[in-house]
Structure formats: C-alpha cells, structure tokens
Design a protein around this motif. Structure first.
Motif, short mmCIF file in Angstrom:
data_model
loop_
_atom_site.label_atom_id
_atom_site.label_comp_id
_atom_site.label_asym_id
_atom_site.label_seq_id
_atom_site.Cartn_x
_atom_site.Cartn_y
_atom_site.Cartn_z
N ALA A 101 0.85 -1.20 0.00
CA ALA A 101 0.00 0.00 0.00
C ALA A 101 0.88 1.25 0.00
O ALA A 101 2.07 1.18 0.29
CB ALA A 101 -0.90 -0.01 1.23
N ASN A 102 0.28 2.39 -0.31
CA ASN A 102 1.01 3.66 -0.17
C ASN A 102 1.40 3.81 1.30
O ASN A 102 0.60 3.57 2.19
CB ASN A 102 0.12 4.85 -0.55
N GLY A 103 2.65 4.21 1.52
CA GLY A 103 3.09 4.43 2.90
C GLY A 103 3.42 3.15 3.65
O GLY A 103 3.62 3.16 4.85
N ALA A 104 3.50 2.02 2.93
CA ALA A 104 3.78 0.74 3.60
C ALA A 104 5.26 0.59 3.95
O ALA A 104 5.62 -0.25 4.76
CB ALA A 104 3.34 -0.42 2.72
N GLY A 105 6.11 1.41 3.32
CA GLY A 105 7.54 1.34 3.60
C GLY A 105 8.38 0.84 2.44
O GLY A 105 9.59 0.63 2.59
N LYS A 106 7.77 0.70 1.25
CA LYS A 106 8.50 0.18 0.10
C LYS A 106 9.67 1.06 -0.29
O LYS A 106 10.79 0.60 -0.48
CB LYS A 106 7.57 0.08 -1.14
N THR A 107 9.38 2.37 -0.42
CA THR A 107 10.43 3.29 -0.88
C THR A 107 11.57 3.35 0.13
O THR A 107 12.75 3.36 -0.26
CB THR A 107 9.83 4.68 -1.15
N THR A 108 11.24 3.35 1.41
CA THR A 108 12.27 3.36 2.46
C THR A 108 13.14 2.11 2.35
O THR A 108 14.36 2.18 2.42
CB THR A 108 11.62 3.43 3.85
N ALA A 109 12.50 0.96 2.13
CA ALA A 109 13.24 -0.29 2.00
C ALA A 109 14.15 -0.25 0.78
O ALA A 109 15.32 -0.65 0.84
CB ALA A 109 12.27 -1.47 1.91
#
Lengths: 239, 308
Positions: A37-45
């Motif tokens: 989902a948006n804000g799930a942490g994908k980009t941070t990971a």
C-alpha cells in the motif's frame, strides 16, 4: 545464488517504524515484485537496499556488498529508475545516456558504442539527437530503463516504472524487463498494476512496514483462496 | 440539460505540439463521466481549459449554460477542481486549508458540511496536523473536501488515483459514487482502465484525440475481434512464437493469461491456430472465449488507429 539478502532490516524515524525487521532473498536473474500500500515502507526499504539510506538495524547484502559498510560499491553495481521521469528534458537522447554513462565511469572508448547498441535494441537510433522533451512518454520510459542499465548493473530497482503509461507501452516495457532478466540481471520492481504482479517470478506484499506475504503469484492466490493478485492484495491490505 | 458541452476544442503548444485536436463531447447533468487515457494524452490540458485556467486556440465550450470564456468568473463559482498535483497549502493545518477554501468561495465550513461529512469524518482526527505531513491517501481526501466545500455543480478530478494502491483506489471510487448521489456532475480522468467501468460514460483519449465515447458496456459490445484467453507454461516464449502466426490477430499478455483477438472466421481459424501452436511446440492450457475488458478495447482501438 542470491543477489539480494535482507535480514531483519529495520528503519525507524523517531518513534515511527517505517520498515519493521523485513527478511527476504532475491535470486540472480529473478523478477521480484515488491508490492504494498502507499506508505507501507517500500520506498524506504528500496532506499536502504540501494545504499541511499542507512538502516537502523538489521542487515542487507546487495550484489555481494553490505549496505551499511559498502554503500558506494552498491551504488556502482545497481541501476535505479524511479516513477517520476528521471532524465534531463533539455538534453538529447544521446546526451542523457552519455551523462549517466560518464557518471558511472564507463570508459570513454566504449561509451559511444554501448549507447548506440542500446538505442538500436530499442529501435531509437533515429531519435538519438532529439531533445528528450520532444519524444513521447512511452519512449522516455524505455529510454530511462536503457539508461539505468547502461553500466551493466547486476541488479535494477524499478520504482513504479509504468505509472500512467498506456496499456500497450506497459506491455512493451515488461518485455524489456523480461529480456533484461534473461541475461542474468536481477529485477526488483514496484507497481500498483496488479496484472503486472502476475508477470513477476515472486512477489512480496508489504503493509505497515512488514512483509505480510511472499511467494510466487500462484502460491499466494492459493494460500489466500482467491483467483487474482488484486484480490490477494485487497484481502491483505485492508485499511 | 447538458452540464458541459465541448465543441471542436484545439490547443497547440509552442506552435508544434498539438495537445488537443477537435475535442468534442457532452456531459449530462448528474453524470459521472470518465476521461480514460495514458499520460501525455492531453487530459490535463483539457482540465486546465475546462476549469478556466488555460485558453483554447479554438472551439466552443458551454458549461451549465454559460460561455466558458466570456463568463469565466461566474463559471469559477460553480465548479470544483482537484488538480493532478497536490495543490493545498502544506504549511497550513488540515482545518485551516478547508477554512481557507470555504472563505475564498464566500462560504463557511458549516454551510456544506453535510456534503463532505462522510469524507471529512475520516480526516477529522488529523485536523490540527499540517497538510504537508499527511499520507498520500489522506492528502487526497482533504483535497477532495476542499474542492467540494462550496458545493460546486460540476466537479473536475484530474487523475485522483494515479500512484494510489488498489485498496485506496477502491475507497476513492466509493466516495465518488456518493458525490454523484448528491446530484453533482463529475468529470474524472484516469490512466487505470479498470476504473472506466465505474463511470456512466467514458471517453477514450490518446495523443490529443478522442478515440471513442460511450457507456463502458457499449464500448465492450463494439469490440471488433473475437477474444480468447489461455495460459501458457512460458508466456514470453509464447509471445515470441506468435510473431510468426499467419492469422489476423492481436495478442498480448494479460496478467497470468495471454489474450488473443482474432479478426477471422473462427470456424476455420481456430483449428489453424491450434495447429500453429502445436508446430511451434507451445504448451498451453484451454483456449476459452472471453468478454473483453475496457483495457482490451483500448488496446484494439489504439492499434487500429496506428494502422490507419
């Protein structure tokens, strides 16, 4: 052999846990769909895996290098393409590739030939001297991808590469992904198009900083007892 | 009555880029109308023209009986606009943003609270938070509240769900359905073909041209080919093999399946096709006829325009 090994990788921003002890491996030449989902942490990971952001705890080995101690080597050995178009509009197609090729220290003697080969493969040879500004979006996305793999990285991170692209170009783009993976390059890709998730060898689904599900598209559908990845997603990412 | 009538609108940028070409369509009052097409199709240019922010080069536009160009000040009172990029004030709180837009339209939050209450309830717990610190989904809900706070008669939504995950997309469309029940006409654009079926009528747009306007059901009925679906052990090897297929057909991956539309008499074409697959050594599952989706229709229409 594994290209990416992530072990209890965690990132906290103050009290907020953006990525919570995620663990997974990606094999060489695998197309791995990194959903959530948006804000799930994908980009941070992804930022941690690509050496742009230091983890709070945990470990990640990417292309054989440790993200905490060898970030520079990681950057040299990966390619990255973001959802927002990342080329320079006021440079030509050729100049863009030349710029990125030089940043990645491709020897000057080799660079021109490599760019021409790459453009020929995309059937963009005639467009080499056009300003990027003036070419259609579908071509730009393919060009951005070709630029991201010009330095022959072992792993490519694609962050929503097909967002907003028309259905035909979306499929042409996936054809490129497949061709590239078949040469042994590992692909980690995020997308909000659930039909594209079906094209991946394996996928993971993140929610609230955790990996909730991981497996082949077929396994996940069976596990959840539904017929499409869209249904799997909706089932696991209810708000 | 027509809420919006657009006749032969053209727009050229920098004397060379034809962003819109003879765009003509009408939207009835109370309709939920979808503008479906990829990035670069001209959707945002059209939105900027319809919301009085950009002048067309030619063409005539009437909105709620008013002339869009001459009566632009009156038009602005009657429309709401959610642009494609986040356009609230990030350094104002959630509540302050809503207040600001209400006051700009010489209204106040209480006056139309009943209209936005179902959405507002979801963001109210964060009403003191700065808008810039909201998550993507929350920002979008606040922006929708701000676009509705003066109870517009027509609401323009430019790609409200691009880059939004499937769960939030579903929620957003549920909200749109409730707005429609309030009698507000909605024009919404999207690059997601699956959302098209949620509209009363849609226009497919590509390269500044409208390729077709109809109800989603009718667009599907007008699919010209005969569409089949089947699975393959290795879909990319299959697609490669199909390049040599002698039949008139159009094939592409569709999730875990391959879709193939034939433009042939199927009684003779299907045996030929099965033989072809066999000769190519392609293993495949059952080949079943299937009703096209809007995405199938879009692919067919675009490919036909390419050949013209």
């Amino acid at each position: 052999m594994n290209s990416i090994e992530v072990d209890h990788l965690t990132k906290k921003f103050g009290d907020f846990v953006a990525v919570n002890e995620i663990s997974f491996q990606v094999r060489e030449g695998e197309i791995f769909g990194f959903l959530g989902a948006n804000g799930a942490g994908k980009t941070t990971a992804i930022k941690m895996m690509s050496g742009l952001l230091q983890p709070t705890s945990g470990k990640a080995i990417v292309a054989g290098y440790d993200v905490t101690t060898q970030a520079k080597l990681i950057k040299r050995n990966i390619g990255y393409m973001s959802q927002r178009f990342s080329l320079y509009n006021d440079l030509t197609v050729f100049e863009n590739m030349q710029l990125f090729g030089t940043i990645y220290k491709i020897p000057r003697t080799e660079l021109k030939q490599r760019i021409m080969d790459s453009l020929a493969a995309l059937e963009l040879t005639k467009q080499a001297n056009l300003l990027v500004n003036s070419i259609p979006l579908g071509w730009k996305q393919k060009l951005a991808f070709a630029t991201a793999i010009l330095h022959k990285p072992k792993i490519v991170f694609l962050d929503e590469p097909t967002s907003g692209v028309d259905p035909i170009v979306r499929r042409e783009f996936w054809n490129l992904i497949y061709q590239t993976a078949s040469t042994g390059v590992t692909i980690l890709v995020t997308t909000h198009y659930m039909d594209e998730a079906e094209y991946c060898h394996r996928i993971s689904i993140m929610a609230d900083g955790n990996i909730r599900l991981l497996g082949t598209p077929e396994e996940l559908k069976q596990q959840v007892g539904v017929s499409t990845i869209n249904d799997v997603f909706v089932e696991y990412v209810k708000h | 009555m027509e809420a919006l009538s657009v006749q032969k609108v053209n727009k050229v940028y920098d004397k060379t880029v034809q962003a819109l070409q003879d765009i003509t369509f009408e939207i009835r009052e109370g309709e939920l109308f979808g503008l479906v097409g990829p990035d670069g199709a001209g959707k945002s240019t059209l939105f900027n023209i319809l919301t009085t922010l950009l002048l067309p080069d030619s063409g005539e536009i009437r909105i709620l009986g008013m002339d869009l160009i001459n009566d632009y000040k009156l038009v602005r009172q009657e429309i709401g606009y959610l642009p494609g990029t986040f356009s609230l004030y990030p350094d104002l709180s959630v509540k302050e943003n809503l207040d600001f837009f209400a006051v700009m339209y010489k209204s106040n939050i209480e006056e139309n609270m009943d209209l936005i209450r179902p959405i507002w309830r979801q963001i109210e717990p964060f009403s003191k938070r700065k808008a810039g610190k909201l998550s993507g989904g929350m920002k979008q809900k606040l922006a929708l509240c701000c676009a509705l706070i003066h109870r517009p008669r027509i609401l323009f939504l430019d790609e409200p769900t691009t880059g939004v995950d499937p769960v939030s997309r579903k929620e957003f469309w549920e909200i749109l359905q409730t707005i429609k029940t309030q009698g507000i006409t909605v024009l919404v654009s999207t690059p997601y073909m699956d959302e098209a079926t949620l509209c009363d009528r849609i226009a497919l747009i590509q390269n500044g041209k409208i390729l077709g306007i109809d109800t989603p059901q009718s667009i599907i009925q007008h699919f010209k080919g005969t569409l089949y679906t089947f699975r393959s052990a290795d879909i990319f090897s299959l697609l490669k093999a199909l390049e040599d297929c002698p039949l008139q057909c159009n094939y592409y991956p569709y999730g875990e399946y391959c879709h193939i539309a034939f433009y042939e008499d199927m009684e003779t074409a299907m045996p030929q096709f099965l033989q072809f697959l066999e000769e190519q050594g392609q293993e495949h599952g059952e080949i079943k006829p299937i009703q096209p989706s809007i995405e199938d229709c879009f692919i067919e229409i675009v490919k036909m325009h390419r050949h013209e």
